[in-house]
Scaffold this motif. Structure first.
Motif, PDB file in Angstrom:
ATOM      1  N   TYR A  68      11.405  15.336   2.115  1.00 57.08           N
ATOM      2  CA  TYR A  68       9.736  14.942   1.679  1.00 57.08           C
ATOM      3  C   TYR A  68       8.704  15.104   2.955  1.00 57.08           C
ATOM      4  O   TYR A  68       9.104  14.382   4.022  1.00 57.08           O
ATOM      5  N   ARG A  69       7.360  15.830   3.049  1.00 53.83           N
ATOM      6  CA  ARG A  69       6.566  15.717   3.731  1.00 53.83           C
ATOM      7  C   ARG A  69       4.983  15.125   3.259  1.00 53.83           C
ATOM      8  O   ARG A  69       5.221  15.286   1.621  1.00 53.83           O
ATOM      9  N   VAL A  70       4.516  14.181   4.473  1.00 51.21           N
ATOM     10  CA  VAL A  70       3.411  13.348   3.847  1.00 51.21           C
ATOM     11  C   VAL A  70       1.953  14.158   3.508  1.00 51.21           C
ATOM     12  O   VAL A  70       2.019  13.859   2.171  1.00 51.21           O
ATOM     13  N   ASP A  71       2.100  15.777   3.886  1.00 55.44           N
ATOM     14  CA  ASP A  71       0.547  16.575   3.270  1.00 55.44           C
ATOM     15  C   ASP A  71       1.002  17.294   2.143  1.00 55.44           C
ATOM     16  O   ASP A  71       0.479  17.136   1.221  1.00 55.44           O
ATOM     17  N   SER A  72       2.565  16.969   1.559  1.00 56.37           N
ATOM     18  CA  SER A  72       2.464  17.352   0.247  1.00 56.37           C
ATOM     19  C   SER A  72       3.826  15.987  -0.646  1.00 56.37           C
ATOM     20  O   SER A  72       4.709  17.136  -0.607  1.00 56.37           O
ATOM     21  N   SER A  73       3.655  15.556  -0.818  1.00 58.37           N
ATOM     22  CA  SER A  73       4.332  14.436  -1.538  1.00 58.37           C
ATOM     23  C   SER A  73       5.279  14.375  -2.415  1.00 58.37           C
ATOM     24  O   SER A  73       6.105  13.847  -2.452  1.00 58.37           O
ATOM     25  N   GLU A  74       5.394  15.190  -3.305  1.00 61.17           N
ATOM     26  CA  GLU A  74       5.138  15.503  -3.966  1.00 61.17           C
ATOM     27  C   GLU A  74       6.382  16.641  -4.374  1.00 61.17           C
ATOM     28  O   GLU A  74       7.116  16.946  -5.836  1.00 61.17           O
ATOM     29  N   LYS A 115       9.370  17.899  -3.336  1.00 60.95           N
ATOM     30  CA  LYS A 115      11.051  17.793  -2.597  1.00 60.95           C
ATOM     31  C   LYS A 115      11.527  19.527  -1.864  1.00 60.95           C
ATOM     32  O   LYS A 115      11.404  20.318  -2.348  1.00 60.95           O
ATOM     33  N   SER A 128       3.479  18.593   8.380  1.00 63.26           N
ATOM     34  CA  SER A 128       3.579  17.562   8.596  1.00 63.26           C
ATOM     35  C   SER A 128       4.933  16.173   8.461  1.00 63.26           C
ATOM     36  O   SER A 128       5.458  17.197   8.299  1.00 63.26           O
ATOM     37  N   TYR A 131       8.555  11.740   5.586  1.00 61.15           N
ATOM     38  CA  TYR A 131       8.991  10.781   5.251  1.00 61.15           C
ATOM     39  C   TYR A 131      10.248   9.548   4.509  1.00 61.15           C
ATOM     40  O   TYR A 131       9.524   9.310   4.772  1.00 61.15           O
ATOM     41  N   LYS A 132      10.755  10.657   3.991  1.00 64.06           N
ATOM     42  CA  LYS A 132      12.076  10.245   3.956  1.00 64.06           C
ATOM     43  C   LYS A 132      13.042  11.778   3.771  1.00 64.06           C
ATOM     44  O   LYS A 132      12.697  13.118   3.139  1.00 64.06           O
TER      45      LYS A 132
END
Length: 115
Positions: free
Chosen positions: A64-70, A72, A91, A94-95
């Motif tokens: 997952y990226r910060v700018d598109s956190s929803e 996968k 971006s 983050y996980k």
């Protein structure tokens, strides 16, 4: 500007700059898959996955990226043993987790890792 305000402003600037200037490397292992981020020179917007097995199954990194956190995302490596695949830049990641694909059975995946 008083000395106290100057010190406070300096400390605030350092506190805000340090987390974005440094990236902590993280690794995940699932089955024969090894994923890591940041990849490619410490870029926190890139991830890599390597196939460490000879079972003929591909490996993947889900992330997952910060700018598109929803959203996968999945980075696949279908190239075989000891090969690596790299994501494009974007971006900050983050996980992520590493998975070894198992056709007809559940994949062998690591837990989620936070870089």
């Amino acid at each position: 500007m008083t000395r106290t305000k100057l010190v406070a402003a300096t400390l605030l600037t350092v506190a805000l700059a340090v987390p974005t200037a440094t990236a902590v490397a993280a690794d995940a292992y699932g089955g024969g898959a090894h994923a890591w981020s940041p990849a490619d020179g410490g870029d926190s917007g890139k991830i890599a996955v390597q196939d460490n097995s000879s079972d003929g199954d591909p490996v993947k990194a889900e992330y997952y990226r910060v700018d598109s956190s929803e959203t996968k995302r999945t980075l696949w490596n279908h190239s075989g043993p000891r090969t690596k695949a790299y994501s494009g830049d974007g971006s900050r990641i983050y996980k992520f987790k590493a998975c070894d694909e198992n056709y007809g059975s559940p994949d062998d995946c690591s837990g989620w890792v936070i870089p």
